[in-house]
Structures are given as C-alpha cells and as structure tokens.
Design an enzyme around this catalytic site. Structure first.
Site, PDB file in Angstrom:
ATOM      1  N   ASP A 291      70.587  25.589  67.930  1.00 45.60           N
ATOM      2  CA  ASP A 291      70.178  26.407  69.091  1.00 45.60           C
ATOM      3  C   ASP A 291      70.874  27.109  70.254  1.00 45.60           C
ATOM      4  O   ASP A 291      71.804  26.756  70.864  1.00 45.60           O
ATOM      5  CB  ASP A 291      69.175  26.101  70.172  1.00 45.60           C
TER       6      ASP A 291
ATOM      7  N   GLU B 198      68.359  29.387  65.382  1.00 46.32           N
ATOM      8  CA  GLU B 198      67.878  30.788  66.209  1.00 46.32           C
ATOM      9  C   GLU B 198      68.696  31.940  66.953  1.00 46.32           C
ATOM     10  O   GLU B 198      69.145  32.141  66.825  1.00 46.32           O
ATOM     11  CB  GLU B 198      67.372  29.973  67.486  1.00 46.32           C
TER      12      GLU B 198
ATOM     13  N   ASP C 286      67.823  21.651  74.350  1.00 42.60           N
ATOM     14  CA  ASP C 286      68.446  22.119  73.239  1.00 42.60           C
ATOM     15  C   ASP C 286      68.399  21.603  72.332  1.00 42.60           C
ATOM     16  O   ASP C 286      68.674  21.525  70.943  1.00 42.60           O
ATOM     17  CB  ASP C 286      69.436  22.743  74.188  1.00 42.60           C
TER      18      ASP C 286
END
EC number: 3.1.21.10
Length: 172
Positions: free
Chosen positions: A7, A67, A140
């Site tokens: 992430d 992501e 996260d």
C-alpha cells in the site's frame, strides 16, 4: 506461492507478505515503512527503496502486488504517492520479481465481495482469511495484506482459466 502486497505512500508505506500452501493462506509478516517528514523527498524515497529491497531479499516473494492510486482532490498527495509507487515498481523490477497492480475497487471486491466496502469490513475479512487473532494494524499494513490477498485470488483464477482453456483445447 508468496505474495508481497504494498500500500504505497510517502510518509507510510504498508507491506504484507502472505503465503498460500495447500489451499490455506497465512500471513508471514506485515508492517510499515515510515519515513520522517523532516527528510527531503529524495531521501524519503531512498529509504522506501532500501527497506523494500531488504524485504525482497529476506523473504524472496514470487510476486509483488501494488495498490494503484485512487483519485484524490489534493494533487500534491497524488504526486507524492506516485513517486513512492515508482520507487516500489522499480525496486521489484530490479529484483526480477513480477509486479501486479490493483485498484482499491478490485481489492475490495476480491477480499469482501463488495467494491464499496468500508475499511473496517476489509480489515475484518483480512483477519478472517488469514486466521489472525487480532485485526492487522496499522491500517496501511492491513491494506497491503488485502492487496496481496487480491493478487492471490486473481492468480488462482487466471491459473484455473488457463488450465480450463488448455483442457478444452485438448478435447478437440
């Protein structure tokens, strides 16, 4: 198969490494790479590079799943996240590890089954899928685990479809 989910962020980059064996999915490690706000951007990006490189060397994942950037009204945020994504993509490519990219919508659909799922729903499903005693923290890291799970589902589906297509071709 080992998948490292990422992430991306400049201040905080989440990571989550999972392994799939015999139909079971387990978390190997997860956490965050945190860069101090007082560091200049090139040094923050270099820190992300160094720490990610160390993770790749230690755990040797079969794939890295990252992501994609979601739309944000703050263009400065988008630019800094894009910079960290560039470092992440380059680090994985330099290590010779295949990279897959997923939108937040794809991740939510893969993990929860609903593209508009709330963050808490995603975290609960990550906990359940990985058999964790507690919700993965920080957020996260939980997001990174979700990205890794998304890739694993996508990989399994594409492998199944390839196998089915090959078998169908053999029957002709």
């Amino acid at each position: 198969m080992k998948v490292l989910g990422i992430d991306p962020g400049t201040a905080t980059t989440g990571y989550g490494l999972i392994r799939s064996e015999a139909g079971r999915v387990k978390a190997i490690t997860y956490g965050t790479i945190v860069t101090p706000a007082q560091l200049e951007m090139p040094l923050r990006l270099y820190q992300i590079y160094r720490e990610l490189q160390a993770l790749l060397m230690e755990y040797k994942p079969d794939a890295v799943a990252v992501e994609e950037i979601f739309y944000n009204r703050n263009s400065k945020t988008v630019i800094t996240v894009a910079q960290s994504r560039g470092v992440i993509l380059m680090t994985a490519a330099a290590a010779g590890i295949p990279v897959a990219e997923y939108t937040p919508l794809q991740v939510k659909q893969a993990v929860v089954g609903y593209g508009a799922a709330e963050k808490k729903q995603v975290q609960l499903m990550v906990q359940k899928i990985l058999g964790l005693q507690q919700l993965p923290r920080p957020d996260d890291a939980a997001d990174a685990l979700a990205v890794a799970i998304c890739h694993l589902h996508s990989y399994r589906l594409s492998s199944f479809l390839e196998s089915s297509a090959t078998k169908a071709g053999e029957k002709r």
